[in-house]
Every structure is written in structure tokens, then in C-alpha cells.
Enzyme design. Structure first.
Site, short mmCIF file in Angstrom:
data_model
loop_
_atom_site.label_atom_id
_atom_site.label_comp_id
_atom_site.label_asym_id
_atom_site.label_seq_id
_atom_site.Cartn_x
_atom_site.Cartn_y
_atom_site.Cartn_z
N SER A 142 -3.09 26.15 -43.25
CA SER A 142 -3.47 26.82 -42.13
C SER A 142 -2.65 27.90 -41.42
CB SER A 142 -4.22 25.70 -40.97
OG SER A 142 -2.94 25.11 -40.52
N LEU A 171 2.01 24.29 -19.71
CA LEU A 171 0.66 23.62 -19.55
C LEU A 171 -0.22 24.51 -20.13
CD1 LEU A 171 1.09 22.98 -15.60
CD2 LEU A 171 1.78 21.64 -17.36
N LYS A 198 4.69 26.59 -39.08
CA LYS A 198 5.89 25.53 -39.24
C LYS A 198 6.80 25.96 -40.32
CE LYS A 198 4.46 22.61 -36.02
NZ LYS A 198 5.38 22.11 -34.95
N THR A 208 -17.39 11.22 -38.70
CA THR A 208 -17.16 12.50 -39.30
C THR A 208 -16.38 12.57 -40.27
OG1 THR A 208 -15.93 13.28 -37.38
CG2 THR A 208 -18.36 13.40 -37.16
N TYR A 226 -1.50 27.27 -38.47
CA TYR A 226 -0.78 26.49 -37.73
C TYR A 226 0.33 25.85 -38.69
CZ TYR A 226 1.00 21.79 -36.63
OH TYR A 226 1.68 20.54 -36.48
N HIS A 227 -0.13 25.49 -40.10
CA HIS A 227 1.08 25.00 -40.74
C HIS A 227 1.89 26.21 -41.38
CE1 HIS A 227 -2.20 21.72 -41.54
NE2 HIS A 227 -1.08 21.08 -41.41
N THR A 271 5.80 19.28 -39.50
CA THR A 271 4.74 18.67 -40.05
C THR A 271 4.77 18.38 -41.55
OG1 THR A 271 2.26 18.88 -40.51
CG2 THR A 271 3.40 20.93 -40.47
N ARG A 306 -0.43 23.06 -31.52
CA ARG A 306 -0.35 21.86 -32.53
C ARG A 306 -1.63 21.81 -33.50
NH1 ARG A 306 -2.94 17.21 -31.34
NH2 ARG A 306 -3.56 16.71 -28.91
N ARG A 345 -1.51 23.79 -22.97
CA ARG A 345 -2.57 22.75 -23.65
C ARG A 345 -3.74 22.58 -22.59
NH1 ARG A 345 -6.25 21.14 -25.06
NH2 ARG A 345 -6.60 19.22 -26.56
#
Length: 498
Positions: free
Chosen positions: A280, A130, A286, A354, A282-283, A242, A198, A132
Site C-alpha cells: 500500500s 493532533l 515505511k 468482516t 502507507y507501506h 511495519t 498509520r 489523527r
């Protein structure tokens, strides 16, 4: 497959039992035989009884004078059935029913995938810590849709479908012993790995978020590999990666699915893992995951499928709309809201779209319904032991961001607002991606369509009272230069139509 074989003493016993006390069941039993003849899988002992029933009705005299043959075998004059050597495992939609553990099954992609796999007849166990939901509290921004607790969600699913999903609160990155124990107890055929932080913007927010993203994502993936090995369970790992592992520079050609042909010095030809080019933290995690999969496959013969997914859009699926309590989460903020969902939300609320920079960034897209479908295709098509990591590009199509904004603006009547880009990325790029593998396995992908946009718009209109407009503008910046260029953005300036 193996032929059904019945010893004569077994045949005599079941025949006499049926003839003496079960004659009333003949018509319904015979109907069941027609199902058997069409290869509908049933319990082994039921098959054994019905096979005998067919033999009895066609050769009754053989049983009254003495059963001569020592076995009953497949023959041209009798009903012919085959029994799967795997104990006639139950199947669903022509594929084998599987036990599937879904790590991160409470999330944006994990929840609808869990419901879809359960709906398809698979036995699903959700694992989630949990985190997130905790990040919602940290950011002060809830899902636009009112998502229920895991216990309420799985109970609602049981009520509407009659199927059970087990939920386990477990931190894959920290509670290793519990993970090993769970895999031993559940004996899964597949483990789907969504359990990673993510969002690229969140991973760039500050040093704390960068460190958390690396610690959680890389440790979780490494723990999973080790746990499969230590549990001695031959589980197929399906990882949601990704498209960002390839990078978003101009590719100069079609990006293949995971591996690329190269010519090494001396003219040597080789097929290697596609070079990584993360944009990033994050990337980058991965990309590190991808190397872990390669190592553990080579070293321990783990069976792994890595799915390089595009940007997910949409909210609900045919499963989540069956009850209000099953609704999927909808992120609209600058950190977790995916670009198309952000645009659709902003358009429905009368907020200028945006668009970051020139909007010339080309990205890959996939609908959340197709995410779930792709996961099942991967689960049903595992690599064999010893085969290299299977890699799919999990996308439907590629579009330029400003073109997507134009589609939404045309539908909603809201103009695009081109903002300073908070990201360190190329202002313009091309992106040509191969997705032949999934298509060849039966995927007919959902593409961007204004009619489908309306589903998201309806969700937004229903819950727009839950929106905090101060969370719409970007709040995470890739570096100091980007932060300085975005310094004029005022979160409090955003006004929404109520």
C-alpha cells in the site's frame, strides 16, 4: 566508574559540621548507608556526605588528632562505594533514566507508550499535531472510547502518578524550525517516532489521502534526521515501522530481522537490507523511511533503531486503566480499525465478522502493552555511533486471519462473513518471522488468548452506544477492480445489538 575522593579539608569540614549539629541524624543516615552499599543511586553530594559519615564513625580518633591523609580512597577496611562517572544519573528498574521525546504521542500506540515510559521513570515529552483527531472529523467516525484532550490526559496522569508529561503541539512534517528548537531545548537521549499516518486503507482511499500519506510520513522522517543533525544533539532515533515492508507474499522461509544474507554474482557473500515489497502507499512510505535511516546513518552517523511491528490489538494497558481520562483510543471503522480489534468489536455487537477474501492472509500480531515494552527495550539498547541501523521484528506471533476470526466467533457466537477483498493482495500466504532479538533482551510476549479478548469486549460493551454501524464495512479500495468487486457492500445494511 570512578572512586570517591575527598580532600582532607573537605572531610574535616563536613565531619565537624555533622558531629556538632547533626548527631541526631545518625540512625537514619546509617540506614541510608546500607542503601548505598547496595548500589542504590543517589545525589553525588549526599553520597559524599554519607561516605564521610562512615569514615568518621569507624576512625573518629583520626579527626581528633589531625587528619593525616591528603585523600580518602577506596579501601578494604571501609565502606566501598562507586560513583558513576556520568554524575550518578538517576536510574529506574536497573536502567538509566532518560529524556525521551515521543513524536505522535497522542495516538493509538504513542499514548500508552508515553505513559509506560513515564511510569518506568523516564522523562517524557509528547509531540503531536493532533492530525489523527482531525481525521476522525474528516471520516465522521470518532474513537469508540471517549478519549480526552491532551491537556486533560497529561493532567490526569500527573494526578494518578505524580509524574509530569509535557505536551507540545507541533507538526513534524511542516514546522522544521520549531522541531530543531525543541530538540535543542530538551536535549533528549532518545526520540521515538510514531508521527506518521498509520492506516493502509486510508492511504489508498483516494489521491488526496495517498499524497497526504507520502508528504506527511516521508517529510516527517527526513525532517527528524535533519533536525537531529542541525541541533547537534546525539539523540537515538527509535522508529515504529511495519512488518509490511517485507511484503506478504509467501516468503519461502523465516524472515530475518532487517538484513538478509545473499550471494551476489561471482559467488560474493553479503548481508544486505531485506528487499522491500510494500502492499500500500502507507507501506511504501515505511520502505522509504528505511532507506532514509540507512543513508543518514552512513552519512552522518545517526543512531537509529527501526522496529518492524505487526498488527496491534488490545486497547488498554496497566497505565491507561488507572483513570477513565487516560483511556486509549479504539478504532473500529474499516479504515483505521485493526483486524483483531474489528473482529472483537463486531462479535460483541452481534455483527458478522468482516473477513476479507478467503481469510487466508497470515499476519503478525502484537498486543499494545508489548508495543510499549518493546519501545523501552529499544530505547535502553541503542546502537553505538557508527553502527548500522538496528532492526527488530516487533511481533509476538503470526496467525492466519480466518483462524483469528474462528477464535472470536467461538467466543462470541457470531459467524464470520467472507466479503470481497478491498485490498490488492495474495489470497493466501505463509509468514514465518524471527523475533529473537527482543526475546533475547527479555521480552516475554503476550500471545492471542481468549481471556485477554474479554478486556477488549468489556470496553466495547461499555461504549457500544458510540458506534456508528455504517462505518464498519470497508470504505477504501486499492484500485478500480477492487472497488467494482465490493460495489455490492451496503454500509447501511449493518445492524448492531444495542
Amino acid at each position: 566508574n570512578a572512586f570517591v575522593r575527598l580532600e582532607s579539608k573537605d572531610a574535616s569540614f563536613f565531619a565537624s559540621s555533622w558531629l556538632s549539629s547533626r548527631t541526631y541524624a545518625f540512625s537514619s543516615s546509617f540506614n541510608s548507608l546500607s542503601l548505598l552499599h547496595n548500589n542504590i543511586p543517589i545525589n553525588y553530594y549526599t553520597m559524599k556526605f554519607f561516605f564521610l559519615l562512615a569514615t568518621v564513625t569507624s576512625t573518629a580518633t583520626a579527626f581528633t588528632t589531625g587528619f593525616a591523609p591528603s585523600v580518602v580512597t577506596k579501601s578494604a577496611s571501609a565502606f566501598s562505594f562507586t560513583l558513576n562517572a556520568e554524575a550518578a544519573a538517576a536510574t529506574t528498574n536497573g536502567t538509566e533514566k532518560k529524556k525521551v521525546i515521543i513524536l505522535g504521542g497522542d495516538g493509538f500506540c504513542g499514548w500508552p507508550t508515553s505513559l509506560y515510559l513515564s511510569d518506568q521513570g523516564h522523562d517524557v515529552v509528547i509531540v503531536d499535531n493532533l492530525s489523527r483527531r482531525n481525521i476522525d472529523t474528516e471520516l465522521g467516525c470518532d474513537s469508540l472510547t471517549p478519549i480526552q484532550s491532551p491537556s486533560v490526559r497529561v493532567q490526569a496522569w500527573k494526578e494518578v502518578s505524580g509524574k509530569e508529561i509535557k505536551f507540545v503541539n507541533l507538526d513534524v512534517a511542516k514546522e522544521y524550525d520549531l522541531l530543531v528548537q525543541l530538540i535543542k531545548e530538551e536535549q533528549p537521549d532518545s526520540i521515538v517516532h510514531f508521527a506518521e499516518q498509520r492506516a493502509a486503507p486510508y492511504s489508498m482511499k483516494n489521491s488526496k489521502c495517498k499524497r497526504y500519506t507520502v508528504d506527511n510520513n516521508v517529510s516527517g522522517s527526513n525532517n527528524l534526521c535533519c533536525a537531529v543533525i542541525d541541533s547537534e544533539v546525539d539523540a537515538h532515533i527509535v522508529h515504529l515501522g511495519t512488518m509490511g515492508v517485507y511484503g506478504y507474499g509467501t516468503s519461502g522461509g523465516e524472515i530475518p530481522e532487517g538484513y538478509i544474507d545473499v550471494i551476489l554474482p561471482g559467488g560474493r557473500e553479503q548481508n544486505i537490507l531485506h528487499p522491500a515489497y510494500p502492499g500500500s502507499v502507507y507501506h511504501a512510505t515505511k520502505c522509504l523511511d528505511a532507506l532514509l535511516w540507512q543513508f543518514y546513518q552512513k552519512n552522518d552517523n545517526l543512531r537509529v533503531t527501526d522496529l518492524h511491528q505487526g498488527i496491534v490489538w488490545g486497547t488498554n494497558t496497566p497505565q491507561t486503566i488507572r483513570d477513565e481520562r487516560l483511556i486509549n483510543r479504539f478504532d473500529y471503522d474499516g479504515d483505521y480499525g485493526t483486524v483483531l480489534n474489528r473482529f472483537l468489536m463486531q462479535g460483541a455487537m452481534g455483527v458478522p465478522l468482516t473477513v476479507y477474501g478467503t481469510g487466508g492472509q497470515t499476519r503478525a500480531f502484537i498486543h499494545v502493552t508489548d508495543t510499549a515494552r518493546c519501545i523501552e527495550i529499544a530505547v535502553n539498547n541503542p546502537p553505538n555511533a557508527g553502527e548500522r541501523v538496528e532492526i527488530f521484528n516487533q511481533i509476538a506471533e503470526t496467525r492466519r486471519v480466518r483462524d483469528v476470526a474462528e477464535m472470536v466467533a467461538k467466543q462470541t457466537g457470531v459467524e464470520a462473513n467472507f466479503l470481497p477483498n478491498p485490498r490488492q493482495e495474495a489470497a493466501e500466504n505463509e509468514l514465518d518471522v524471527s523475533n529473537k532479538k527482543f526475546c533475547n533482551l527479555g521480552l516475554d510476549p503476550i500471545t492471542l488468548d481468549e481471556e485477554l479478548f474479554s478486556e477488549v469486549t468489556e470496553v466495547v460493551n461499555k461504549y457500544k452506544h458510540r458506534c456508528d454501524p455504517t462505518k464498519i464495512l470497508p470504505a477504501s479500495f486499492w484500485n478500480k477492480k477492487r472497488a467494482e468487486e465490493c460495489a455490492t457492500l451496503d454500509p447501511t445494511s449493518v445492524k448492531v445489538e444495542v
